[in-house]
Design a protein around this motif. Sequence first.
Motif, short mmCIF file in Angstrom:
data_model
loop_
_atom_site.label_atom_id
_atom_site.label_comp_id
_atom_site.label_asym_id
_atom_site.label_seq_id
_atom_site.Cartn_x
_atom_site.Cartn_y
_atom_site.Cartn_z
N PHE A 1 6.32 9.19 0.74
CA PHE A 1 5.02 8.53 0.79
C PHE A 1 4.97 7.55 1.96
O PHE A 1 5.94 6.84 2.21
CB PHE A 1 4.77 7.73 -0.50
N LYS B 1 0.84 -1.20 0.00
CA LYS B 1 0.00 0.00 0.00
C LYS B 1 0.88 1.24 0.00
O LYS B 1 1.90 1.29 0.68
CB LYS B 1 -0.90 0.00 1.23
N SER C 1 0.43 5.63 0.16
CA SER C 1 -0.51 6.74 0.37
C SER C 1 -0.85 7.39 -0.97
O SER C 1 -0.05 7.38 -1.90
CB SER C 1 0.09 7.78 1.33
N ASP C 2 -2.06 7.91 -1.07
CA ASP C 2 -2.54 8.52 -2.32
C ASP C 2 -1.72 9.71 -2.76
O ASP C 2 -1.65 10.02 -3.94
CB ASP C 2 -4.00 8.95 -2.19
N GLN C 3 -1.12 10.38 -1.81
CA GLN C 3 -0.29 11.54 -2.12
C GLN C 3 0.89 11.57 -1.14
O GLN C 3 0.84 10.91 -0.11
CB GLN C 3 -1.09 12.83 -2.04
#
Length: 134
Positions: A91, A64, A66-68
């Motif tokens: 990230f 996984k 992070s989106d940003q």
Amino acid sequence: MQKLPPCFYRVSTKALIYKNNKILLIKEADGRWELPGGGLEVGETFVEGLRREIKEEIGVGITKVSDQPQYAWTLATNGTNRFTPKVMLAFKVEVDSFEFLGNADESVELKFFSKKDIKGLNLHPNILILPTIL
């Protein structure tokens, strides 16, 4: 070799890998501690570059990202006959294992540190800002 324009930045993606409220750092051969990750190759996305670097440096996969970026900063380094402006994007990352396979070409030690302990380390110039942003 083609000369780069004055606004060129070397972009690096860094992994913030946590375990028990501590963050993973890698010790390079020169004795300085650094976040895992590294420079993007031409055509790579941030996540692709991060996945490649983590696999190369510590031998695990990413499950996984992070989106940003959680943190972003700029700096400039002065290497041998070269001044390099850099952009660092950190990230938050989850990995498939904490059984790290260190790469002798990339690091000599891997260890988790508390935020307090990071302040006393010999940090790579790329992450000197780390104690103030965590």
